[in-house]
Design an enzyme around this catalytic site. Structure first.
Site, PDB file in Angstrom:
ATOM      1  N   CYS A 100       0.868  -1.181   0.000  1.00 49.47           N
ATOM      2  CA  CYS A 100       0.000   0.000   0.000  1.00 49.47           C
ATOM      3  C   CYS A 100       0.902   1.228   0.000  1.00 49.47           C
ATOM      4  CB  CYS A 100      -0.996   0.002   1.155  1.00 49.47           C
ATOM      5  SG  CYS A 100      -0.316   0.286   2.783  1.00 49.47           S
ATOM      6  N   CYS A 115      -4.342  -0.770  -2.273  1.00 51.58           N
ATOM      7  CA  CYS A 115      -4.873   0.573  -2.467  1.00 51.58           C
ATOM      8  C   CYS A 115      -4.590   1.010  -3.896  1.00 51.58           C
ATOM      9  CB  CYS A 115      -4.321   1.567  -1.458  1.00 51.58           C
ATOM     10  SG  CYS A 115      -2.629   2.099  -1.726  1.00 51.58           S
ATOM     11  N   CYS A 118       3.327   2.272  -7.819  1.00 49.61           N
ATOM     12  CA  CYS A 118       4.277   1.268  -7.355  1.00 49.61           C
ATOM     13  C   CYS A 118       5.226   0.878  -8.484  1.00 49.61           C
ATOM     14  CB  CYS A 118       3.536   0.023  -6.869  1.00 49.61           C
ATOM     15  SG  CYS A 118       4.643  -1.237  -6.208  1.00 49.61           S
TER      16      CYS A 118
END
Length: 142
Positions: free
Chosen positions: A12, A83, A90
């Protein structure tokens, strides 16, 4: 002796609440079947509310520390973003088996009284636990 259990990584934004709660839940309830880690796309600290609500259900994450995905240098069978922000920003962390995504609300964004905030963390904890038990574990066993 090699550990043949699949290795799961929860990701996350800050590795402060959602991924920490998911790691704790998975390790506590399914640690005999999987290895589990968590990390974030930004380093932070584990939120006290996350620690408190996990303790309410008998899971101690008080020794957890926030980690950045770049700190991890090992292969993962399943990489799960929890999330939308982490999924979008990411750095790609390849999974040996599968990359998955399921977004949960950010409990750290909760406002109001201490009790109001705690209630939001509880709701997210319960949603994460139910999703892991009812949806994720069956997928890992396919």
């Amino acid at each position: 002796m090699p550990d043949d259990r699949p290795h799961v990584l929860f990701v996350c934004t800050h590795n402060a609440a959602r991924s920490q709660m998911a790691e704790g839940w998975m390790r506590h309830h399914h640690g005999n079947r999987v290895r589990v880690s968590s990390a974030g796309v930004e380093r932070s600290y584990v939120r006290p509310h996350a620690i408190a609500v996990m303790k309410e259900v008998g899971i101690d994450i008080s020794a957890h520390a926030s980690k950045h995905v770049d700190d991890l240098d090992e292969p993962f069978d399943y990489v799960i973003t929890v999330c939308d922000h982490a999924r979008e920003v990411c750095p790609y962390v390849p999974a040996r088996v599968k990359n998955l995504h399921h977004s949960f609300p950010d409990p750290s964004a909760a406002t109001g009284t201490e009790a109001d905030q705690q209630a939001v963390f509880r709701a997210v904890r319960d949603a994460i636990g139910a999703w892991i038990d009812e949806r994720l574990i069956p997928q890992l066993q396919e």
